[in-house]
Design an enzyme around this catalytic site. Structure first.
Site, mmCIF file in Angstrom:
data_model
loop_
_atom_site.group_PDB
_atom_site.id
_atom_site.type_symbol
_atom_site.label_atom_id
_atom_site.label_comp_id
_atom_site.label_asym_id
_atom_site.label_seq_id
_atom_site.Cartn_x
_atom_site.Cartn_y
_atom_site.Cartn_z
ATOM 1 N N LYS A 87 13.538 -26.985 -13.211
ATOM 2 C CA LYS A 87 13.452 -27.805 -14.303
ATOM 3 C C LYS A 87 14.763 -28.484 -14.422
ATOM 4 C CE LYS A 87 10.504 -29.207 -17.991
ATOM 5 N NZ LYS A 87 9.657 -28.215 -19.239
HETATM 6 O O1 G3P Z 1 6.586 -30.531 -22.176
HETATM 7 C C1 G3P Z 1 7.554 -30.806 -23.365
HETATM 8 C C2 G3P Z 1 7.012 -30.079 -24.570
HETATM 9 O O2 G3P Z 1 7.223 -28.954 -24.461
HETATM 10 C C3 G3P Z 1 7.486 -30.967 -25.700
HETATM 11 O O3 G3P Z 1 6.402 -30.830 -26.712
HETATM 12 O O4 G3P Z 1 5.252 -31.201 -28.868
HETATM 13 O O5 G3P Z 1 7.577 -30.436 -28.576
HETATM 14 O O6 G3P Z 1 7.249 -32.677 -28.041
HETATM 15 P P1 G3P Z 1 6.554 -31.387 -28.090
#
Ligand code: G3P
Length: 219
Positions: A87
Site C-alpha cells: 500500500k
Molecule cells: O480504509 C481507510 C480507512 O481505514 C479510513 O477509514 O473511517 O478512518 O475514514 P476512516
C-alpha cells in the site's frame, strides 16, 4: 464485488473469514497502532498472521514517503507472503514506486485518493487497486459515492485494469451505494458487513415460523 475488512484485529478478521464472504484485508498505520503493533519484527509477524487467515489480498502500508524508502519497505513487505499487496500513498514518489512495483510484478494499492485525477495517475502507473476514501469526503461535504462512480466510469472508458477499492466505508448504505455504482471492492469494519444481515421483518418472520411450528407439534 469483493469484500475486504478494514482492520488489523485478528479476531475480527477470523470472524469475517468464517462468514465465508471475505476476499481480503486492508490495514494502515493507524489500524496497526490501534492493535498496539509496532517495531519491524512485530509488524511483519502480524502481517504474516493476517495472511495465514485469509486467502489473498492483504494490504500492508509503507511508512516511508521517499522513493528509495518506499521501494525498500515495499520489497520487504512483499517478501512476507504472496498475499501481500503493497500500500503506497498518493504522492509523487508514490507514483514512481507504484510504477517500479508494477514492473516487478508486485501488486500495489494506492491509498489516500480523493480526486479522479489522482485515480487516473495511479492507474497510469499500474496500481492494482486505488483506494478513494468515501467517508472522509462525506465528512467535508463532498459526495464520496460520486467520486467512486466517476472513477469507475473513467476506468471503464479506457479499460484500465486497476480495481476501484472503496475505502472509509462506514455504514451499510455506503456499501450498497458502492455496489450500485460498480466499485470492484469495498473495505469496511466488521460491523458494516454484519450490519447487512439485519432486518426486523426477518427477525419477526423467523419468530413467527418457529412459533407456528411449535404449535403444530403440540409444544
Ligand atoms: O480504509 C481507510 C480507512 O481505514 C479510513 O477509514 O473511517 O478512518 O475514514 P476512516
Amino acid at each position: 464485488m469483493k469484500f475486504f475488512i478494514d482492520t488489523a484485529n485478528l479476531n475480527e478478521i477470523k470472524e469475517a473469514y468464517d462468514l465465508g464472504v471475505l476476499d481480503g484485508v486492508t490495514t494502515n498505520p493507524s489500524l496497526m497502532a490501534k492493535e498496539g503493533i509496532s517495531g519491524e519484527a512485530n509488524v511483519k509477524a502480524h502481517y504474516k498472521a493476517i495472511c495465514d487467515i485469509v486467502d489473498d489480498n492483504v494490504s500492508a502500508e509503507v511508512i516511508a514517503t521517499d522513493y528509495e524508502g518506499m521501494i525498500r519497505e515495499g520489497k520487504e513487505l512483499a517478501k512476507i507472503d504472496n498475499k501481500i499487496v503493497v500500500k503506497i500513498p498518493m504522492i509523487k514518489d508514490g507514483i514512481k514506486a507504484i510504477k517500479y512495483f508494477h514492473n516487478e510484478g508486485i501488486r500495489t494499492n494506492c491509498t489516500l485518493i480523493f480526486s479522479a485525477g489522482q485515480a487516473i495517475l495511479a492507474a497510469k502507473a499500474g496500481a492494482s487497486f486505488v483506494s478513494p476514501f468515501v467517508g472522509r469526503l462525506d465528512d467535508i461535504s463532498f459526495d464520496g459515492i460520486d467520486l467512486i462512480e466517476q472513477i469507475v466510469n473513467i476506468y471503464a472508458n479506457y479499460g484500465f485494469a486497476t480495481q476501484v477499492l472503496a475505502a472509509s466505508v462506514r455504514h451499510s448504505m455506503h456499501l450498497i451505494k458502492c455496489a450500485e455504482v460498480g466499485a470492484d471492492v469495498v473495505t469496511c469494519p466488521l460491523k458494516v458487513i454484519t450490519g447487512l444481515l439485519k432486518h426486523p421483518l426477518t427477525d419477526s418472520g423467523l419468530a413467527q415460523f418457529l412459533a407456528d411450528h411449535a404449535k403444530a407439534a403440540g409444544k
